[in-house]
Enzyme design. Structure first.
Site, PDB file in Angstrom:
ATOM      1  N   ALA A 381      35.919  36.233  42.562  1.00  0.00           N
ATOM      2  CA  ALA A 381      34.787  36.556  41.695  1.00  0.00           C
ATOM      3  C   ALA A 381      34.464  35.317  40.872  1.00  0.00           C
ATOM      4  O   ALA A 381      35.235  34.361  40.836  1.00  0.00           O
ATOM      5  CB  ALA A 381      35.112  37.738  40.793  1.00  0.00           C
ATOM      6  N   MET A 382      33.308  35.363  40.196  1.00  0.00           N
ATOM      7  CA  MET A 382      32.861  34.212  39.413  1.00  0.00           C
ATOM      8  C   MET A 382      32.204  34.686  38.132  1.00  0.00           C
ATOM      9  O   MET A 382      31.423  35.635  38.139  1.00  0.00           O
ATOM     10  CB  MET A 382      31.894  33.356  40.241  1.00  0.00           C
ATOM     11  CG  MET A 382      31.352  32.139  39.514  1.00  0.00           C
ATOM     12  SD  MET A 382      32.673  30.970  39.084  1.00  0.00           S
ATOM     13  CE  MET A 382      31.915  30.117  37.715  1.00  0.00           C
ATOM     14  N   GLU A 417      36.879  38.316  34.712  1.00  0.00           N
ATOM     15  CA  GLU A 417      35.564  37.658  34.603  1.00  0.00           C
ATOM     16  C   GLU A 417      34.918  37.907  33.246  1.00  0.00           C
ATOM     17  O   GLU A 417      34.236  37.027  32.708  1.00  0.00           O
ATOM     18  CB  GLU A 417      34.641  38.139  35.734  1.00  0.00           C
ATOM     19  CG  GLU A 417      35.204  37.942  37.129  1.00  0.00           C
ATOM     20  CD  GLU A 417      35.777  36.552  37.376  1.00  0.00           C
ATOM     21  OE1 GLU A 417      35.259  35.571  36.818  1.00  0.00           O
ATOM     22  OE2 GLU A 417      36.754  36.448  38.131  1.00  0.00           O
TER      23      GLU A 417
END
Length: 1003
Positions: A381-382, A417
């Site tokens: 994920a980012m 995140e």
């Protein structure tokens, strides 16, 4: 950014991209035919240029400031610049831009270039970015225009910025104060540094602002970095989307920019998208309007952002559906048929956000958060500010279809995140050297946050397994690296997105949290964030804030920086040996660096750490107080005579393993621990984390030659009556290394019988029946024990799993009806494929092609590697390198890992990699992916000839892969050394405890 839970690629630092997967062939042309082709090509270029010139959007620098507004008016013959003064709107002056002939040169590519930092003479302030992606087959490109307000810091006649795989059409520079054009006389491209350098005819004045306008075209690549394309199928129809992934150095592939983390700026983004699609970006949409030249396109204009780094810029163009929590300004996006699976992420996301706002004591500063699940995404994920992007498996959870453990995974990744929105986004490392400030903190806080929201999961206990004990394995290599390490080129930057930055970073933060206390630690963190918000920082800024907080509360008398630099600026970690003199009562605490290879110990003895030492005794049994009772303040050893303890009472150091170090004891203390652990009525007096620590430390001390393996194995024997997940998991991991090393040897049967004896009670207690609302920890415990039992050919386990898999195969509609509980599928599927042949493998392959649930697809990808048929394993590897197979490029590493996970598959995978190296390089297009593949296909190598083959292959084909390939070589050398030094000792021990085994004598 979140790493994958298996060996996934994290970053892509490949400087060159080849978009072709076809082999090259020679073609011979006659001179006349060549001339005709050249004429046609020239005419085509002229026509293309005319079309692009007439239809490309005009570069704009509007909405620049309250003082000045610059508008460009497109005309086929000239470009007009109109400065509009808001103070006197009647005063309008027209400046016609001159036609500049810019000399363009390109430097040669040089792999040896290390200095890739931009010059410091220019700082960007605002970007006005407009992009038009063409998302249809045959034309995966995008047109862009950007106006960048820059401030000159020092007198200069050059402007240097980043850009990769972009074709520039027009570049202009204007003075912001009056709109006058600054003539550009030369443009140079430095390929090695990914620089574009503009030379101006006049000096740019320090303190003044200028506007840089660039129109350009780029490629929607298929390498999962920059601005890239992705395809998925819904109702048997291909659907294309455009997605971004910019960390660490790939924003430059989407637009010209100053692509360094400290060079923050405000962004005003406009995305043109087909009317049947939707765009999402960091900020909220403020206006939509029809595209001026493309009738089927609409402009989405987004609000100006807060100052942020280029790597956090994000935008996607999709046909996804969305669900929203309007009360919390939270939305989730996914493929329409997968959207219901995003419900849990939407439920837990706002809870995590609220907790972290209280934890940091700083409100989330953006007006909204979007989370989107993407079919193709290289990282887990980012954390793009306000637009979190996820691999589908990391965000989607289907009750009844996804295993219980997938719920914990989604919660953890979402928390990771969201934690980044403060650590990384609000305050950003000045350079990638301190990326651990981002990743280490997010990796720690994800556990803190989920533990607060889902209290029954006890994730802080699991932290020790996933982060502390896991990262020890990498950090025990001499080819490991410091937490804070100098990096230059993109490959070096990508390589530090590893367990050191994530796991070790989080572990030392937890250690610091415990020796400072929650109050001091949290106060220092809040002060640090407030002092540096919207800016950049280095680790010394964090140390300073924590030191000040500790002194204000009179909680810690040392400089936090002095203590913590010993952990962040040195490679490795210590082993603390506690030696008791049972006659005098004196206890010695001595430290040295823990390394895996014995012959490297003496050369690394200069390292010393500030070590917080907590401990308890048989009389105290205090496993709650984790604050240190004494310190090694950079000393090699200290002697203590004030600890009251009986000769036959045990001592345990490093309570709840809060310190990032291993513990060794004198032999008598080890014997006392073995005694208490094997006492079924008293072993639970020791905290489960410390029981796990004792197993992990002893087995790894033996692995490195610091402890007799017989002592370590004697400790594992207590597992036969252990009930808790954390110690069992530590035991399975430690024994798993022996499993791997012995799996190709003559005495593997004795090993299997020993571990099955340990497992039998726990397997029977957990069983195959799953209760409603079972805890995540219990579910994971069952998965680990059953999979191990079946792996070791536990008869009842195999029969049960084969029966369940066969019944599923006989179901008339297996894709619609599957009675195997999701928590059992990983074991059942693997055994079914392993026990069968082509029929069983093809059945699993067909299910993989048919299913759309991400967790089920990921599971099937893993179990397809369980087959024992070599031809099916080779077939599977071939399919992994085909674009049309159904296996996504993001999953290539998973396939190689699955095949290499058995003693049958490992040589097949390694040989396949060597035979297809060039093809593999061209297909994956990523250095980090190549490193991950090489790592997973070599983890079982343990013979001298295998090590020599590996060295030869690395020397001939992949010596340019950097530090990760050195780690592969060192780990393999350690395996070889282990076999030479420990194999016979372990065989003899197994033969001693295995009364049913035939007796043999040493050769």
């Amino acid at each position: 950014m979140t790493q994958g839970r298996e060996p996934l690629t994290i970053m892509d630092g490949n400087l060159q991209t080849d978009f072709s997967t076809k082999s090259k062939r020679g073609v011979y042309l006659s001179k006349s035919l060549t001339f005709v082709i050249l004429v046609i090509f020239a005419l085509a270029l002229v026509a293309t240029a005319f079309i692009v010139y007439n239809f490309a959007a005009c570069p704009r620098a509007d909405h620049l400031a309250n003082v000045t507004k610059i508008e460009h008016i497109c005309d086929q013959s000239k470009l007009l610049v109109i400065p509009l003064s808001t103070e006197n709107s009647k005063s309008v002056t027209l400046f016609e831009s001159t036609t500049n002939t810019i000399e363009t040169t390109t430097s040669d590519y040089d792999n040896s270039v290390k200095d890739v930092r931009l010059p410091t003479n220019i700082k960007p302030n605002k970007y006005f970015l407009k992009l038009t992606p063409y998302i249809f087959e045959g034309n995966f490109t995008f047109d862009g225009e950007v106006s960048i307000i820059i401030t000159v810091k020092n007198l200069t006649n050059t402007v240097t910025f980043h850009g990769v795989e972009l074709s520039f059409h027009k570049i202009e520079l204007f003075k912001k104060v009056d709109g006058k054009e600054v003539k550009i006389v030369r443009k140079t491209e430095d390929v090695a540094r990914q620089f574009h350098i503009l030379r101006t005819a006049e000096d740019l004045i320090a303190g003044q602002q200028y506007v840089l306008n660039i129109t350009f075209t780029g490629i929607l690549n298929d390498n999962l970095h920059g601005f890239y394309r992705s395809m998925y199928e819904e109702k048997k129809e291909k659907r294309w989307i455009a997605v971004t992934q910019f960390q660490a150095t790939d924003a430059r592939r989407a637009f010209p920019c100053w692509d360094e983390p400290a060079l923050k700026a405000k962004f005003t983004i406009s995305i043109a998208r087909p009317k049947n699609l939707t765009s999402v970006s960091n900020m909220n949409i403020v206006k939509r309007e029809a595209h001026e030249s493309l009738p089927n396109y609409t402009w989405d204009h987004y609000a100006e952002s807060l100052p942020m780094s280029t790597y956090l810029v994000a935008f996607v163009v999709t046909d996804f559906g969305n669900m929203s929590d309007s009360k919390n300004n939270f939305s989730v996006w996914a493929r329409k048929e997968a959207l219901p699976s995003a419900a849990y992420a939407l439920e837990i996301g706002p809870k995590i956000l609220k907790f972290l706002e209280e934890y940091y004591k700083i409100k989330f500063p953006l007006p909204k958060i979007d989370m989107i699940a993407l079919p193709d995404f290289k990282a887990g994920a980012m954390e793009n500010w306000g637009l979190l992007t996820f691999r589908e498996i990391a965000m989607l959870y289907d009750t009844g279809v996804s295993p219980t453990t997938a719920k914990a995974r989604v919660a953890s990744v979402v928390a990771h995140e969201i934690a980044h929105q403060w650590f990384g986004n609000l305050v950003t490392p000045a350079w990638w050297s301190d990326i651990w400030l981002n990743e280490g903190f997010a990796s720690y806080v994800e556990y803190v946050a989920v533990d607060a929201v889902e209290k029954t999961w006890k994730l802080m206990e699991v932290f020790v397994l996933n982060e502390v004990q896991s990262v020890f394995k990498l950090d025990a290599l001499t080819s490991s690296h410091q937490i804070s390490v100098e990096v230059g080129n993109p490959e070096e930057i990508g390589a530090i997105f590893d367990k050191i930055s994530y796991g070790k970073g989080s572990a030392i933060l937890r250690m610091m949290n415990h020796f400072l206390t929650d109050d001091v630690f949290n106060a220092g963190i809040t002060d640090y964030l407030n002092a540096k918000k919207f800016g950049d920082a280095e680790q010394r800024d964090l140390w300073s804030a924590l030191t000040n907080a500790a002194r204000e509360k009179k909680a810690f008398d040392a400089d936090v920086g002095v203590v913590m630099d010993s952990w962040t600026l040195q490679t490795g970690f210590p082993v603390l040996t506690i030696t008791r003199d049972y006659k005098t009562g004196i206890i010695t605490f001595q430290q040295e660096r823990f390394v895996l290879l014995n012959d490297t110990v003496n050369g690394n003895n200069s390292s010393v750490w500030w070590i917080p030492v907590s401990y308890t005794t048989a009389a105290e049994k205090d496993f709650v107080s984790t604050r240190p009772k004494l310190w090694l303040r950079g000393e090699r050893s200290i002697v203590v005579d004030n600890i009251t303890i009986g000769d036959n009472d045990w001592l345990i150091g490093n309570i709840q393993q809060t310190g990032f170090y291993r513990i060794n004891y004198d032999q008598h203390n080890w014997n006392l621990l073995i005694k208490i652990l094997n006492d079924q009525s008293r072993f639970q007096e020791i905290h489960p984390i410390n029981r796990a620590q004792i197993i992990d430390d002893s087995m790894n001390l033996a692995l490195s030659g610091r402890l007799d393996y017989r002592t370590a194995l004697d400790i594992t024997s207590y597992l036969s009556h252990e009930k808790s997940y954390v110690p069992w998991k530590a035991g399975l991991v430690a024994l798993g290394y022996i499993d791997t090393m012995l799996s190709k040897g003559a005495y593997y049967l004795e090993y299997k019988r020993y571990v099955l004896r340990l497992l039998s009670g726990a397997v029977q207690e957990l069983g195959w029946e799953i209760l409603t609302n079972e805890s995540v920890v219990r579910a994971q415990h069952r998965v680990d024990l059953l999979s191990t039992a079946c792996h070791l050919q536990h008869v009842e386990c195999l029969e049960h799993a084969v029966r369940m898999y066969t019944n599923w195969m006989l179901t008339p509609n297996p894709d619609a009806y599957n009675e195997i509980h999701a928590d059992l599928r990983s074991t059942v599927y693997c055994v079914g494929v392993q026990a069968g042949n082509a029929r069983e493998w093809n059945f699993a392959w067909e299910r993989f092609l048919a299913v759309s649930v991400p967790s089920e697809r990921e599971l099937l990808l893993s179990v397809l590697g369980c087959t024992r048929a070599p031809y099916l394993l080779y077939r599977y590897l071939e399919l992994a390198l085909r674009n049309d197979s159904g296996i996504r490029k993001q999953d290539t590493v998973r396939v190689f890992s699955a095949v290499a996970s058995s003693s049958i598959g490992e040589p097949i995978a390694f040989n396949f990699v060597r035979a297809n190296w060039q093809r593999l390089k061209e297909y994956v297009g990523s250095v980090s992916t190549l490193n991950s593949i090489l790592k997973v296909v070599t983890r079982r190598l343990n013979q001298v000839h295998e090590y020599e083959e590996l060295k030869r292959f690395v020397s001939e084909s992949c010596s340019d892969l950097g530090r990760p390939v050195l780690q592969v070589l060192e780990r393999t050398a350690a395996n070889v050394q282990w076999m030479e030094k420990n194999y016979q000792t372990i065989v003899n021990w197994l033969l001693t405890v295995d009364k049913s085994a035939p007796k043999v004598t040493d050769a």
